[in-house]
Scaffold this active site. Structure first.
Site, PDB file in Angstrom:
ATOM      1  N   HIS A 293      40.399  32.370  39.614  1.00  0.00           N
ATOM      2  CA  HIS A 293      39.480  33.486  39.470  1.00  0.00           C
ATOM      3  C   HIS A 293      39.973  34.667  40.302  1.00  0.00           C
ATOM      4  O   HIS A 293      40.769  34.525  41.227  1.00  0.00           O
ATOM      5  CB  HIS A 293      38.070  33.070  39.880  1.00  0.00           C
ATOM      6  CG  HIS A 293      37.438  32.122  38.908  1.00  0.00           C
ATOM      7  ND1 HIS A 293      36.090  31.817  38.904  1.00  0.00           N
ATOM      8  CD2 HIS A 293      37.977  31.399  37.880  1.00  0.00           C
ATOM      9  CE1 HIS A 293      35.817  30.963  37.927  1.00  0.00           C
ATOM     10  NE2 HIS A 293      36.956  30.696  37.293  1.00  0.00           N
ATOM     11  N   GLU A 295      38.471  36.479  42.499  1.00  0.00           N
ATOM     12  CA  GLU A 295      38.127  36.370  43.917  1.00  0.00           C
ATOM     13  C   GLU A 295      39.085  35.428  44.637  1.00  0.00           C
ATOM     14  O   GLU A 295      39.524  35.691  45.769  1.00  0.00           O
ATOM     15  CB  GLU A 295      36.683  35.859  44.068  1.00  0.00           C
ATOM     16  CG  GLU A 295      35.648  36.750  43.405  1.00  0.00           C
ATOM     17  CD  GLU A 295      35.330  36.339  41.984  1.00  0.00           C
ATOM     18  OE1 GLU A 295      34.167  36.467  41.583  1.00  0.00           O
ATOM     19  OE2 GLU A 295      36.254  35.873  41.269  1.00  0.00           O
ATOM     20  N   CYS A 320      31.167  33.155  40.800  1.00  0.00           N
ATOM     21  CA  CYS A 320      30.651  31.847  40.411  1.00  0.00           C
ATOM     22  C   CYS A 320      30.538  30.980  41.664  1.00  0.00           C
ATOM     23  O   CYS A 320      30.963  31.362  42.754  1.00  0.00           O
ATOM     24  CB  CYS A 320      31.571  31.207  39.378  1.00  0.00           C
ATOM     25  SG  CYS A 320      33.179  30.729  40.063  1.00  0.00           S
ATOM     26  N   CYS A 323      33.888  30.156  43.440  1.00  0.00           N
ATOM     27  CA  CYS A 323      34.407  31.246  44.272  1.00  0.00           C
ATOM     28  C   CYS A 323      33.501  31.485  45.479  1.00  0.00           C
ATOM     29  O   CYS A 323      33.984  31.867  46.549  1.00  0.00           O
ATOM     30  CB  CYS A 323      34.529  32.524  43.450  1.00  0.00           C
ATOM     31  SG  CYS A 323      35.858  32.469  42.226  1.00  0.00           S
TER      32      CYS A 323
END
Length: 369
Positions: A293, A295, A320, A323
């Site tokens: 992801h 992040e 999410c 993360c």
């Protein structure tokens, strides 16, 4: 500040200008060969023949009318109506002369409808006090307004009106000194869609817009970093969604990231992640997503040592849970996001428990929803 207004015929340009004048803005005009006021400069080679005829302002009788296929007479100071004379508009013979004047007086507020070529606008966009505003309205509404408010007795058919509109918007048969409205879109700071039912509603919208907000000209930190996060998301190759993130500390960028497969692995949009591509295999095997992801990429790039105290993570989408736990573990203290995600509540509860601030970015409204 200098606000320059562009727009189609009868879209409400004069209404916006009058509104700004009522708020203390000084009206300024560009009239070619106008030399009998201070600060005029007739040496400029930039022409200012304006096809954007303004239906409510008598000074704009100087403009070239494509409906009459010929120029109307140039005004002297006596041609200004009573309201214009009382406001004592500053008049200049060229964009360069106007630019020199407003640069010297940049702490004051000015408004004009007489800058409409790309060549002239490019002179002004270099200055941090210049704001270009465009306004438009539904075509049929503008057609009715035009004939209703026409200062002459002449009225125009819908076909004539549409032909002129096409000329102004798309540059059909425009003089070389005038740029089409569609070609100036990349220079516009604020666009207003004027389908408001009354003038008072338009004024309320302008009140809320607050054109004097410095964020319209120079983005605040949240807007700046969120724009960079959105730009980073465009590098994403994930088949599910594009996400970008920017990690900062003390308003200095530590790292950026976007979602996609790990380094050295086939890109997600090339089939590198079976889960994201939704492929079905015999036996209904459940595949795990192998995409990192945005992040995660930003945090991995920075490393815990560089995250440090008080770091802020900007994400164009709310993190999410996967993360969120990494954000907490690396020591990030604030998360700013723009778009909502399906697990916002769960992420918010976990971040709150860990003492990490979560807030949603609130951009300055520049266009009517």
């Amino acid at each position: 500040m200098l606000v320059a207004i562009l727009g189609t015929r009868s879209s409400g340009k004069t209404s916006v200008e009058n509104y700004l004048v009522s708020k203390g803005f000084q009206r300024v005009r560009i009239i070619p060969d106008f030399e009998d006021l201070p600060h005029s400069d007739s040496s400029s080679s930039i022409s200012t023949s304006d096809p954007y005829y303004n239906e409510n302002d008598a000074v704009h009788t100087k403009h070239l009318s494509f409906l009459t296929l010929g120029p109307t007479p140039q005004p002297s100071l006596a041609n200004f109506d009573q309201e214009e004379r009382e406001e004592k508009p500053h008049c200049f013979s060229s964009p360069i002369a106007l630019l020199e004047y407003v640069t010297r007086n940049w702490r004051r507020n000015f408004v004009t409808m007489d800058i409409y070529s790309r060549e002239a606008i490019n002179l002004f966009v270099k200055r941090p006090f210049f704001l270009l505003l465009s306004i438009d309205a539904p075509l049929l509404d503008r057609f009715y307004r035009s004939n209703m408010n026409n200062i002459s007795s002449q009225t125009f058919s819908l076909e004539q009106f549409v032909r002129e509109d096409d000329s102004l918007v798309f540059g059909v048969d425009l003089p070389e000194t005038v740029s089409s409205l569609s070609s100036l879109g990349d220079l516009v700071n604020i666009h207003i869609s004027n389908n408001f039912p009354s003038l008072s509603v338009l004024h309320s919208y302008l009140d809320n817009l607050n054109l004097l907000d410095p964020g319209h000209l120079r983005p605040q930190w949240d807007a700046y970093f969120m724009t960079l996060a959105s730009l980073a998301s465009k590098r994403s190759n994930c088949m599910k969604r594009r996400v970008g993130a920017v990690l900062v500390r003390e308003n200095r960028i530590l790292a950026t990231g976007y979602n996609g497969t790990p380094r050295g692995v086939k890109n997600c949009n090339e089939g590198g992640c079976v889960k994201c591509n939704g492929a079905s295999y015999p036996g209904a095997v459940e595949y795990e997503c192998v995409c990192l992801h945005a992040e995660e990429n930003a945090l991995l790039e920075a490393g815990r040592e560089r995250v440090g105290e008080g770091s802020v993570l900007y994400c164009n989408t709310c993190p999410c849970l996967k993360c969120t736990i990494k954000i907490i573990q690396t020591g990030v203290k604030t998360v700013v996001y723009n778009l909502s995600y399906k697990v916002d509540d769960a992420s918010a509860r976990l971040l709150a428990e860990a003492g990490v601030e979560l807030r949603r970015f609130q951009p300055i409204q520049t266009i009517r929803p």
